[in-house]
Enzyme design. Structure first.
Site, PDB file in Angstrom:
ATOM      1  N   TYR A  71       9.825 -35.585 -19.833  1.00 26.62           N
ATOM      2  CA  TYR A  71       8.562 -35.204 -19.639  1.00 26.62           C
ATOM      3  C   TYR A  71       8.194 -35.565 -18.237  1.00 26.62           C
ATOM      4  O   TYR A  71       8.670 -36.206 -17.351  1.00 26.62           O
ATOM      5  CB  TYR A  71       7.811 -36.281 -20.623  1.00 26.62           C
ATOM      6  CG  TYR A  71       7.654 -37.560 -20.259  1.00 26.62           C
ATOM      7  CD1 TYR A  71       6.856 -38.129 -19.666  1.00 26.62           C
ATOM      8  CD2 TYR A  71       8.837 -38.338 -20.961  1.00 26.62           C
ATOM      9  CE1 TYR A  71       6.634 -39.496 -19.125  1.00 26.62           C
ATOM     10  CE2 TYR A  71       8.666 -39.755 -20.649  1.00 26.62           C
ATOM     11  CZ  TYR A  71       7.949 -40.436 -19.537  1.00 26.62           C
ATOM     12  OH  TYR A  71       7.696 -41.753 -19.577  1.00 26.62           O
ATOM     13  N   GLY A  83      -7.951  -6.591   4.595  1.00 31.81           N
ATOM     14  CA  GLY A  83      -8.746  -6.627   5.837  1.00 31.81           C
ATOM     15  C   GLY A  83      -8.343  -7.131   6.920  1.00 31.81           C
ATOM     16  O   GLY A  83      -8.969  -7.376   7.985  1.00 31.81           O
ATOM     17  N   ARG A 125      -3.695  -1.441  -6.243  1.00 24.89           N
ATOM     18  CA  ARG A 125      -2.990  -2.780  -6.263  1.00 24.89           C
ATOM     19  C   ARG A 125      -3.544  -3.787  -7.088  1.00 24.89           C
ATOM     20  O   ARG A 125      -4.558  -3.559  -7.895  1.00 24.89           O
ATOM     21  CB  ARG A 125      -3.310  -3.565  -4.776  1.00 24.89           C
ATOM     22  CG  ARG A 125      -4.853  -3.686  -4.530  1.00 24.89           C
ATOM     23  CD  ARG A 125      -5.069  -4.727  -3.217  1.00 24.89           C
ATOM     24  NE  ARG A 125      -6.520  -4.534  -2.973  1.00 24.89           N
ATOM     25  CZ  ARG A 125      -6.937  -4.674  -1.740  1.00 24.89           C
ATOM     26  NH1 ARG A 125      -6.219  -4.512  -0.631  1.00 24.89           N
ATOM     27  NH2 ARG A 125      -8.335  -4.464  -1.666  1.00 24.89           N
ATOM     28  N   SER A 174      11.183 -44.018 -16.017  1.00 27.61           N
ATOM     29  CA  SER A 174      10.135 -43.412 -15.420  1.00 27.61           C
ATOM     30  C   SER A 174      10.132 -43.335 -13.922  1.00 27.61           C
ATOM     31  O   SER A 174      10.066 -44.291 -13.266  1.00 27.61           O
ATOM     32  CB  SER A 174       8.750 -43.673 -16.178  1.00 27.61           C
ATOM     33  OG  SER A 174       7.790 -43.076 -15.638  1.00 27.61           O
ATOM     34  N   MET A 176      -5.381  -6.513   9.069  1.00 27.77           N
ATOM     35  CA  MET A 176      -4.942  -5.700   9.654  1.00 27.77           C
ATOM     36  C   MET A 176      -5.699  -4.415   9.900  1.00 27.77           C
ATOM     37  O   MET A 176      -6.830  -4.161   9.399  1.00 27.77           O
ATOM     38  CB  MET A 176      -3.576  -5.238   9.578  1.00 27.77           C
ATOM     39  CG  MET A 176      -2.643  -6.634   9.561  1.00 27.77           C
ATOM     40  SD  MET A 176      -0.951  -6.225   9.270  1.00 27.77           S
ATOM     41  CE  MET A 176      -1.135  -5.861   7.331  1.00 27.77           C
ATOM     42  N   ASP A 190       6.506 -43.771  -4.565  1.00 31.21           N
ATOM     43  CA  ASP A 190       7.103 -45.106  -4.061  1.00 31.21           C
ATOM     44  C   ASP A 190       8.643 -44.452  -3.710  1.00 31.21           C
ATOM     45  O   ASP A 190       9.126 -44.877  -2.602  1.00 31.21           O
ATOM     46  CB  ASP A 190       7.237 -46.181  -4.985  1.00 31.21           C
ATOM     47  CG  ASP A 190       5.909 -47.011  -4.537  1.00 31.21           C
ATOM     48  OD1 ASP A 190       5.640 -47.159  -3.301  1.00 31.21           O
ATOM     49  OD2 ASP A 190       5.205 -47.748  -5.385  1.00 31.21           O
ATOM     50  N   CYS A 228       6.458 -39.956 -13.233  1.00 24.22           N
ATOM     51  CA  CYS A 228       4.706 -40.307 -13.084  1.00 24.22           C
ATOM     52  C   CYS A 228       4.199 -40.457 -11.813  1.00 24.22           C
ATOM     53  O   CYS A 228       3.045 -40.954 -11.734  1.00 24.22           O
ATOM     54  CB  CYS A 228       4.472 -41.536 -14.010  1.00 24.22           C
ATOM     55  SG  CYS A 228       5.283 -43.074 -13.231  1.00 24.22           S
ATOM     56  N   ARG A 277      -2.468   3.533   8.435  1.00 25.10           N
ATOM     57  CA  ARG A 277      -2.952   2.626   7.733  1.00 25.10           C
ATOM     58  C   ARG A 277      -1.962   1.268   7.737  1.00 25.10           C
ATOM     59  O   ARG A 277      -0.817   1.930   7.762  1.00 25.10           O
ATOM     60  CB  ARG A 277      -3.216   3.043   6.167  1.00 25.10           C
ATOM     61  CG  ARG A 277      -4.107   4.134   6.095  1.00 25.10           C
ATOM     62  CD  ARG A 277      -3.989   4.764   4.521  1.00 25.10           C
ATOM     63  NE  ARG A 277      -4.881   3.840   3.649  1.00 25.10           N
ATOM     64  CZ  ARG A 277      -5.163   4.012   2.429  1.00 25.10           C
ATOM     65  NH1 ARG A 277      -4.483   4.745   1.750  1.00 25.10           N
ATOM     66  NH2 ARG A 277      -5.986   3.046   1.671  1.00 25.10           N
ATOM     67  N   HIS A 295      -4.698 -41.205   2.568  1.00 22.20           N
ATOM     68  CA  HIS A 295      -4.705 -42.102   1.413  1.00 22.20           C
ATOM     69  C   HIS A 295      -6.024 -41.815   0.611  1.00 22.20           C
ATOM     70  O   HIS A 295      -5.897 -41.693  -0.594  1.00 22.20           O
ATOM     71  CB  HIS A 295      -4.972 -43.621   2.229  1.00 22.20           C
ATOM     72  CG  HIS A 295      -5.430 -44.727   1.152  1.00 22.20           C
ATOM     73  ND1 HIS A 295      -6.621 -44.799   0.687  1.00 22.20           N
ATOM     74  CD2 HIS A 295      -4.568 -45.442   0.359  1.00 22.20           C
ATOM     75  CE1 HIS A 295      -6.614 -45.975  -0.109  1.00 22.20           C
ATOM     76  NE2 HIS A 295      -5.290 -46.090  -0.384  1.00 22.20           N
ATOM     77  N   LYS A 321       0.956  -1.306  -0.146  1.00 20.56           N
ATOM     78  CA  LYS A 321      -0.023   0.018  -0.006  1.00 20.56           C
ATOM     79  C   LYS A 321       0.864   1.179  -0.031  1.00 20.56           C
ATOM     80  O   LYS A 321       0.722   2.102  -0.912  1.00 20.56           O
ATOM     81  CB  LYS A 321      -0.909   0.092   1.206  1.00 20.56           C
ATOM     82  CG  LYS A 321      -2.097   0.773   1.085  1.00 20.56           C
ATOM     83  CD  LYS A 321      -2.788   0.885   2.368  1.00 20.56           C
ATOM     84  CE  LYS A 321      -3.717  -0.331   2.532  1.00 20.56           C
ATOM     85  NZ  LYS A 321      -4.135  -0.647   3.997  1.00 20.56           N
ATOM     86  N   GLY A 335       8.819 -43.221 -10.391  1.00 17.05           N
ATOM     87  CA  GLY A 335       7.697 -43.434  -9.585  1.00 17.05           C
ATOM     88  C   GLY A 335       7.930 -42.620  -8.319  1.00 17.05           C
ATOM     89  O   GLY A 335       8.384 -43.173  -7.408  1.00 17.05           O
TER      90      GLY A 335
HETATM   91  P1  ADP Z   1      -7.725  -1.907   4.178  1.00 16.27           P
HETATM   92  O1  ADP Z   1      -6.118  -2.401   3.909  1.00 16.27           O
HETATM   93  O2  ADP Z   1      -8.434  -2.635   5.164  1.00 16.27           O
HETATM   94  O3  ADP Z   1      -8.200  -1.806   2.872  1.00 16.27           O
HETATM   95  P2  ADP Z   1      -7.078   1.072   4.144  1.00 16.27           P
HETATM   96  O4  ADP Z   1      -5.838   1.432   4.701  1.00 16.27           O
HETATM   97  O5  ADP Z   1      -7.159   0.781   2.903  1.00 16.27           O
HETATM   98  O6  ADP Z   1      -7.588  -0.586   5.062  1.00 16.27           O
HETATM   99  O7  ADP Z   1      -8.281   1.625   4.798  1.00 16.27           O
HETATM  100  C1  ADP Z   1      -9.654   1.626   5.080  1.00 16.27           C
HETATM  101  C2  ADP Z   1     -10.515   2.642   4.246  1.00 16.27           C
HETATM  102  O8  ADP Z   1     -10.147   4.039   4.568  1.00 16.27           O
HETATM  103  C3  ADP Z   1     -10.338   2.749   2.805  1.00 16.27           C
HETATM  104  O9  ADP Z   1     -11.503   2.642   2.174  1.00 16.27           O
HETATM  105  C4  ADP Z   1      -9.517   3.770   2.323  1.00 16.27           C
HETATM  106  O10 ADP Z   1     -10.104   4.131   1.185  1.00 16.27           O
HETATM  107  C5  ADP Z   1      -9.993   4.566   3.561  1.00 16.27           C
HETATM  108  N1  ADP Z   1      -8.829   5.538   4.072  1.00 16.27           N
HETATM  109  C6  ADP Z   1      -7.730   5.267   4.514  1.00 16.27           C
HETATM  110  N2  ADP Z   1      -6.992   6.618   4.399  1.00 16.27           N
HETATM  111  C7  ADP Z   1      -7.668   7.420   4.296  1.00 16.27           C
HETATM  112  C8  ADP Z   1      -7.465   8.904   3.904  1.00 16.27           C
HETATM  113  N3  ADP Z   1      -6.175   9.470   4.351  1.00 16.27           N
HETATM  114  N4  ADP Z   1      -8.518   9.720   3.593  1.00 16.27           N
HETATM  115  C9  ADP Z   1      -9.761   9.137   3.432  1.00 16.27           C
HETATM  116  N5  ADP Z   1      -9.998   7.960   3.251  1.00 16.27           N
HETATM  117  C10 ADP Z   1      -9.005   6.993   3.697  1.00 16.27           C
HETATM  118 MG    MG Z   2       5.098 -47.440  -7.430  1.00 19.21          MG
HETATM  119 MG    MG Z   3      -7.866  -0.853   1.455  1.00 15.32          MG
END
Ligand code: ADP
Ligand code: MG
Ligand code: MG
Length: 890
Positions: A864, A105, A352, A777, A107, A782, A844, A96, A468, A26, A779
């Site tokens: 192969y 989502g 991303r 070949s 952290m 085994d 194989c 962030r 198995h 990020k 295996g």
């Molecule tokens: P996650 O990795 O869970 O998506 P983010 O760090 O991207 O967490 O942030 C969560 C939300 O907060 C996102 O929708 C992001 O766009 C918004 N957000 C983060 N920083 C800002 C900022 N400086 N201004 C406005 N919105 C923000």
């Molecule tokens: Mg065998």
């Molecule tokens: Mg985000």
């Protein structure tokens, strides 16, 4: 001195996506976007090295970090003209999280840092919108209390709900300034009651509290579990990005949203996304309000009454589309972005590589190549070979209703429905009556093999991904869910209980090997349709790979699937699998239980025409492609009758008493069948079995040539050899039969005779073996068992610990053990090639369908790989990726 902090904003940045390891995905991409001149609120990123320091030093920060953060805050002030904590013109920021690998989502993030009783008034004043200021403040109190101090969201949500109910208000957007002021007062009072102190008013305390909490969130159970599932090392650490806030909650010309540059489920080239007016941050994904479509086209297609962003905020929309096009071209991949519109002005908050279905991945890769955005090698590299599995097997209809009664491990992909049976012999019986069954077992063992063969799918309540059941099912290309531990099976009563429902033998059940789900009843399914993009990408892959790809196929059905998926031959035909079908098993049992050679020959004579017909059909389907046939391999008692009825049937066919038969069967039992009377040892002791098989093969080859005019490419191999002496004897037997059949048919018979390499001794003696063996070949199933002295069927109880403790890097039955088994393979290849430089060497075992192992096989120079038919496309793609990687490395 270590640089702990990197700034970005106003067309410049101290880092970029190239510093992803340091700045996280990020932070790196925000810096990159700033550099590209895109509208990004200014900010700075505290590096992942600080995270490492934090955890190595009792959660303390480096002493010089505070100074670096102050100076970076000064940088943001320079750009925005606002100051953090200032009473007149306060700067608000977000904190962030972001690791180098995307962990969506997992952290934490804190928005609106810097708000307190004084700055909120300044925010109201400066924006001319007190409602907005107090809306932001209440959001901040709730988020800070939750992320930094662990106070549950619902405590605050209940206060808000109660307030709305009292006032007769339905939506948050209907709350006025006064409403939010009242809520803020209640939130603060509640906070003080819980914490025993007022809500922190000092912006510096808020900031450091949030930074600490984001670093701490690296170790929260969600994040730890996600890393474990995705093989992300804990040592990576997260970065923390501090960024100036922009506000999507500043009234009806403000908004927040998420969008993809292409449709992530179909791959179509169209902007795909959603937004909410007058909202902040995660409101779009939180589901409190229904988000609106971004484009008019999507709105119309979805028959939505809510206006699109395109019509409501045309300028911001136009800028968004051009920014997204720019980002996609820059990163040369489909992007997933977050954005905010503040009073009509667009701000980018994240970009991303977007997650996508495998169908979308193929379309995107092919279309981007055709657009000239990427080259074929990048297109090939962009597809995870294993993800193709989703496309190849029948799948549950996503629209069908599902009643999930349990979830186990997705052990072998594909979905299947059938009547429940609890033992292998019931599976066989019902199958021969034309019914479809799901074999449900606590766990399976080699004795169940016939029943597994007869079942549409297999469900076990114990055992892992290499149990198995899992291994055999994958080999057979059958769906399997293993280790569904919440299901209780009662063999005596022939019932199973799951999610409070009791199922009896004969009840319908569906299993989904792609998700591990177990479902009540027969759920609708659809057959896979391979898209044009699939074919195109596979052709590109075939053009670059160096290794051949064949299939392990035992039946005409397997062979057809193998060809459909592009197999260049059969690398392993397990002849014993032909013995399982229908009434043949009785003849096989007669052969095994015969007391002398004459008895055996009589039974073999009955089997000969059947095997000949099998081979004829197989050769016809393969139409001149190589077919490698393995002579009989498994320990004989795998075929023995077990139930009373089965014994009676064989006894009658042989005209002996059931007692006598039972006794003979008992004689054949072994303590350790894996190391017992099996493999080429059978051909040494009972040459007549190998003779019958060789005759069936050669006569089949003659027949198909006469019928179609296309000569079969026959390769015969003998399993489990330990050295040349043994091999040469069997070779001589087979050659004798070849000459005899050639003379009888007055045809020439072309074939090659080779050996499987699946014992350490055979690896060491490979130099001599190659003097007479025309191909090898490996295996590797085994070979792994014999090298590690590890029984695949029994390793389940401790192997997991070995991997968890790092004693083995991976399950050696899933990914080849390069250090041990791998060295034996290298030795065998080197010694074999020394005697016979042009010798064709394949593999194989199960590993032939594992991308990591495929790369290894290429690097040691194998000709192969041969895998299960459904894995053929995966192997083709993985082999292409291995070839490209090797090329890049030199
Ligand atoms: P996650 O990795 O869970 O998506 P983010 O760090 O991207 O967490 O942030 C969560 C939300 O907060 C996102 O929708 C992001 O766009 C918004 N957000 C983060 N920083 C800002 C900022 N400086 N201004 C406005 N919105 C923000
Ligand atoms: Mg065998
Ligand atoms: Mg985000």
């Amino acid at each position: 001195m270590t640089k702990w902090v990197y700034t970005f904003g106003q067309g410049e940045a101290e880092g970029g996506s190239d510093l992803k390891n340091l700045l996280g995905g990020k932070g790196g991409n925000l810096a990159e976007m700033a550099r590209l001149g895109l509208p990004v609120p200014p900010g700075f990123t505290i590096t992942t090295e600080v995270c490492t320091y934090f955890y190595n030093n009792g959660k303390q920060f480096p002493v010089d970090l505070a100074e670096a953060v102050e100076s970076a805050l000064g940088f943001i002030s320079g750009v925005t003209g606002r100051t953090y904590g200032d009473a007149q013109s306060p700067l608000l920021v977000s904190a962030r999280s972001g690791a180098r690998a995307s962990m969506p989502g997992m952290m934490d993030t804190v928005l609106n840092l810097g708000l307190n009783d004084i700055t909120v008034e300044a925010l109201a004043e400066n924006s001319g919108d007190a409602r907005f200021a107090y809306d932001s403040y209440r959001r901040f109190i709730q988020m800070y209390a939750n992320v930094v101090l662990g106070i549950e969201h619902h405590i605050f949500e209940t206060i808000l709900e109660y307030y709305k109910q009292n006032k007769g208000i339905a939506l948050d957007t209907e709350l006025t300034e006064g409403g939010w002021r009242a809520i803020v007062a209640e939130f603060k009072a509640r906070f003080e009651k819980i914490q025993g102190r007022p809500f922190p008013q000092d912006p510096r305390e808020q900031l450091w509290g949030a930074i600490g909490a984001v670093f701490e969130s690296w170790m929260n159970p969600r994040a730890v579990a996600y890393r474990w599932l995705h093989d992300i090392p804990a040592a990576y650490g997260t970065a923390v990005t501090i960024q100036a806030m922009v506000f999507g909650n500043m009234g009806e010309t403000s908004a927040t949203g998420v969008a993809f540059t292409r449709n992530p489920s179909t791959g179509a080239k169209e902007l795909y996304g959603e937004f909410l007016l007058n909202a902040q941050g995660e409101d779009v994904v939180a589901g409190l309000r229904t988000p609106q479509n971004i484009t008019e086209a999507a709105r119309i297609a979805g028959r939505s009454q809510d206006p699109s962003m395109e019509s409501l905020l045309p300028d911001a929309y136009a800028e968004l589309t051009s920014v997204m096009a720019h980002l996609e071209a820059h990163y040369r991949d489909m992007q997933d972005v977050e954005f905010t519109v503040e009073r009509g002005k667009l701000w980018m908050l994240q970009s991303r590589s977007g997650k996508r279905t495998s169908k979308a991945a193929l379309r995107i890769a092919v279309e981007m190549t055709n657009e000239g955005l990427i080259g074929k090698p990048e297109a090939i590299a962009s597809i995870d070979p294993l993800s193709l599995e989703q496309l190849l097997h029948p799948a549950l209809d996503p629209r069908a209703a599902r009643q999930i009664v349990a979830t186990g491990l997705p052990a072998s992909p594909g979905a299947a429905s059938g009547e429940i049976v609890f033992c292998a012999s019931d599976a066989e019986q019902l199958k021969s009556a034309g019914r479809k069954v799901i074999l449900v077992r606590i766990e399976t063992s080699p004795e169940d093999i016939l029943g597994m063969h007869a079942a549409e799918g297999i469900l076990t309540t114990r055992g892992g991904m290499t149990s198995h059941a899992a291994v055999v099912a994958r080999g057979m290309g059958k769906p399997c869910v293993s280790g569904a531990g919440t299901i209780r099976v009662n063999y005596a009563k022939e019932t199973m209980t799951a999610a409070g429902v009791t199922f009896r033998k004969g009840d319908m059940l569906t299993i989904d090997g792609a998700t591990g789900q177990v479902l009540k009843g027969a759920v609708e399914m659809h057959q896979p349709e391979l898209s044009g993009e699939f074919t195109i990408l596979m052709e590109w892959a075939d053009a670059v790979r160096r290794m051949g790809v064949r299939a392990n196929a035992d039946t005409p059905r397997d062979a057809r699937v193998a060809r459909k998926f592009g197999a260049e031959g059969i690398g392993l035909c397990r002849t014993e699998h032909m013995f399982f079908e229908g009434e043949r098993i009785v003849m096989v049992r007669e052969m095994i239980l015969a007391e002398d050679e004459a008895g055996r020959r009589a039974a073999l004579a009955k089997l000969l025409p059947i095997q000949r017909a099998d081979f004829t059909e197989l050769f016809e389907i393969m139409a001149g492609l190589p077919v490698t046939i393995r002579l009989l391999d498994p320990p004989l008692h795998e075929f023995l009758p077990r139930s009373r009825d089965e014994i009676a049937a064989v006894a009658e066919a042989m005209s002996v008493s059931p007692e006598k038969l039972t006794q003979r069967a008992a004689e054949l039992q072994e303590y350790n069948p894996m190391l017992g009377f099996r493999g080429c040892r059978l051909a040494i002791v009972f040459p007549e079995i190998a003779e019958m098989q060789a005759r069936a093969i050669f006569e089949g080859a003659v027949a198909v040539k006469r019928k179609t005019g296309v000569a079969a490419r026959v390769e015969i191999m003998t399993p489990l050899v330990i050295g040349k002496e043994e091999f040469d004897r069997i070779k001589a037997q087979v050659e004798k039969v070849a000459l005899a059949v050639a003379a009888e048919a007055t045809e020439t018979i072309d074939y090659s005779f080779g050996t499987m390499i699946e014992t350490p001794r055979a690896c060491l003696r490979a130099g001599e073996l190659a003097q007479t063996a025309e191909f090898f070949s490996f295996g590797t199933n085994d070979l792994t068992q014999t090298c590690l002295a590890l029984s695949r069927d029994d390793a389940g109880s401790f192997l997991g610990e070995y991997v968890a403790k790092g004693i083995l890097p991976a399950n050696p039955f899933a990914t080849i053990d390069q250090e041990g088994v791998g060295e034996f393979i290298e030795i065998a290849v080197a010694r074999g090639r020394q005697s016979r430089p042009e010798i064709k060497i394949g593999i194989c075992g199960e590993h032939a369908g594992d991308p990591a192992s495929i790369a290894f096989f290429q690097d040691v120079g194998l000709s192969y790989v041969s895998c299960s038919p459904f894995r053929v496309p995966i192997a083709r793609l993985a082999a292409a990726q291995a070839a490209l990687a090797a090329k890049a490395a030199t």
